[in-house]
Design a protein around this motif. Structure first.
Motif, PDB file in Angstrom:
ATOM      1  N   GLN A 157      22.893 -23.495  -4.889  1.00 31.69           N
ATOM      2  CA  GLN A 157      22.086 -24.277  -3.952  1.00 31.69           C
ATOM      3  C   GLN A 157      20.670 -24.480  -4.491  1.00 31.69           C
ATOM      4  N   PRO A 158      20.130 -25.694  -4.436  1.00 28.96           N
ATOM      5  CA  PRO A 158      18.736 -25.914  -4.869  1.00 28.96           C
ATOM      6  C   PRO A 158      17.773 -25.049  -4.070  1.00 28.96           C
ATOM      7  N   ASN A 159      16.722 -24.579  -4.747  1.00 32.05           N
ATOM      8  CA  ASN A 159      15.699 -23.755  -4.113  1.00 32.05           C
ATOM      9  C   ASN A 159      16.289 -22.479  -3.500  1.00 32.05           C
ATOM     10  N   ARG A 160      17.390 -21.977  -4.101  1.00 25.54           N
ATOM     11  CA  ARG A 160      18.097 -20.850  -3.494  1.00 25.54           C
ATOM     12  C   ARG A 160      17.306 -19.547  -3.532  1.00 25.54           C
ATOM     13  N   ARG A 161      16.364 -19.401  -4.473  1.00 22.37           N
ATOM     14  CA  ARG A 161      15.609 -18.148  -4.504  1.00 22.37           C
ATOM     15  C   ARG A 161      14.820 -17.954  -3.204  1.00 22.37           C
ATOM     16  N   ASN A 162      14.067 -18.969  -2.806  1.00 28.51           N
ATOM     17  CA  ASN A 162      13.301 -18.854  -1.561  1.00 28.51           C
ATOM     18  C   ASN A 162      14.216 -18.754  -0.355  1.00 28.51           C
ATOM     19  N   ILE A 163      15.279 -19.561  -0.354  1.00 26.13           N
ATOM     20  CA  ILE A 163      16.219 -19.533   0.761  1.00 26.13           C
ATOM     21  C   ILE A 163      16.853 -18.156   0.890  1.00 26.13           C
TER      22      ILE A 163
END
Length: 320
Positions: free
Chosen positions: A182-188
């Motif tokens: 998923q894009p931007n998965r680190r923050n999510i």
């Protein structure tokens, strides 16, 4: 769990196929050291703080420890675990087992339908989660206890939460995010982990732990709490006052138990927070420097560049 996702997780890996063909467990996949300490560098890509991998089936996994926090989620079936040589846990569908960095751990062979997912997590990944839940609770204490050298305070946490729907949904979200890149998965995923911990805090009646505190553990826990809650103004004097010992004693205890000084832990927290603010806000670098507790701009630029390999401004440009 979503049927399609469960199918993806149940696929036989190359490692498992080798075992089914009569091969042995190849510990070099996990560690270069014996007795085995499974190393995060073997399982995490460079610069990553978190990933998941399916638990290895069809063979007993021998006694080992980790240099990271491991969270085991049983997607289906069940599996027998032994923690610290004597505590037997039968982990069932929907249950969670959290192991700190120094607990010893072994597992009995799982069958095809006994599908476990291992979350490999470096402590820095939990910064957002701890900010969300605070530090005065069992979960934060568990995370900090991994820094006490042998994990004697809270070596593991076993949550029987198979019927708690929000927990199941959040675990599925974490797994889906990594599997599907998923894009931007680190923050999510950092925020999802915080939400998961908030839910688990409401399930302490379903929690089993192994606990045995020492004076050194208490001092280190107090020091780490001071850093988490007051990183901009944290000081050894505050910790010493709470623990009724001298600042020098706090300093030597933190160093001997964790291998890092109080100052080094504090610097790591401040720089991690600064990096987060650079990535997720439009605050000026000078404002961020003050917010995380530094006054000397050139010193901040130097230590930030040493840690991240680029200047604060370049880091912001590269991570936006």
């Amino acid at each position: 769990m979503d049927h399609k996702l469960l199918q993806q997780l149940s696929k036989i890996t190359d490692e498992e196929q080798n075992i089914l063909n009569g091969g042995k467990l190849d510990m070099s996949i996990y560690s270069d050291h014996m007795p085995s300490v499974i190393e995060s560098d073997k399982l995490l890509s460079s610069g990553k703080l978190f990933t998941i991998r399916p638990g290895t089936r069809f063979i007993d996994f021998p006694r080992h420890s980790h240099n990271y926090v491991e969270i085991i989620y049983m997607c289906s079936g069940s599996q027998r675990h032994v923690v610290d040589d004597e505590i037997e846990i039968m982990l069932k569908t929907g249950e969670l087992l959290l192991l700190n960095q120094h607990a010893s751990h072994e597992m009995s062979a799982a069958g095809f339908d006994d599908i476990a997912i291992n979350l490999i997590v470096l402590p820095q990944f939990f910064n957002t989660a701890i900010e969300m839940i605070g530090s005065d609770n069992k979960i934060s204490q568990f995370i900090f206890s991994g820094l006490t050298g042998r994990g004697h305070e809270i070596p593991f946490m076993h949550f029987n939460v198979s019927d708690v729907l929000p927990v199941q949904n959040l675990m599925e979200n974490l797994i889906w995010s990594v599997v599907n890149k998923q894009p931007n998965r680190r923050n999510i995923n950092q925020i999802t982990m915080g939400l998961l911990f908030l839910q688990l805090l409401g399930c302490t009646d379903r929690l089993i732990t192994g606990e045995a505190a020492t004076v050194a553990d208490t001092i280190v826990m107090s020091a780490m709490t001071e850093i988490e809650e007051n990183y901009a103004t944290a000081s050894l004097n505050n910790v010493a006052s709470r623990c009724n010992v001298s600042p020098a004693y706090v300093s030597s205890t933190v160093k001997s138990v964790t291998g890092k000084t109080f100052k080094e832990h504090l610097m790591e927290k401040r720089l991690t927070k600064a990096a987060n603010l650079l990535q997720n806000t439009s605050l000026s670098v000078s404002d961020i420097i003050v917010m995380v507790g530094y006054e000397n701009t050139s010193y901040f630029y130097r230590i930030f560049t040493e840690k991240f390999g680029v200047s604060p401004k370049t880091y912001r440009r590269q991570t936006k």
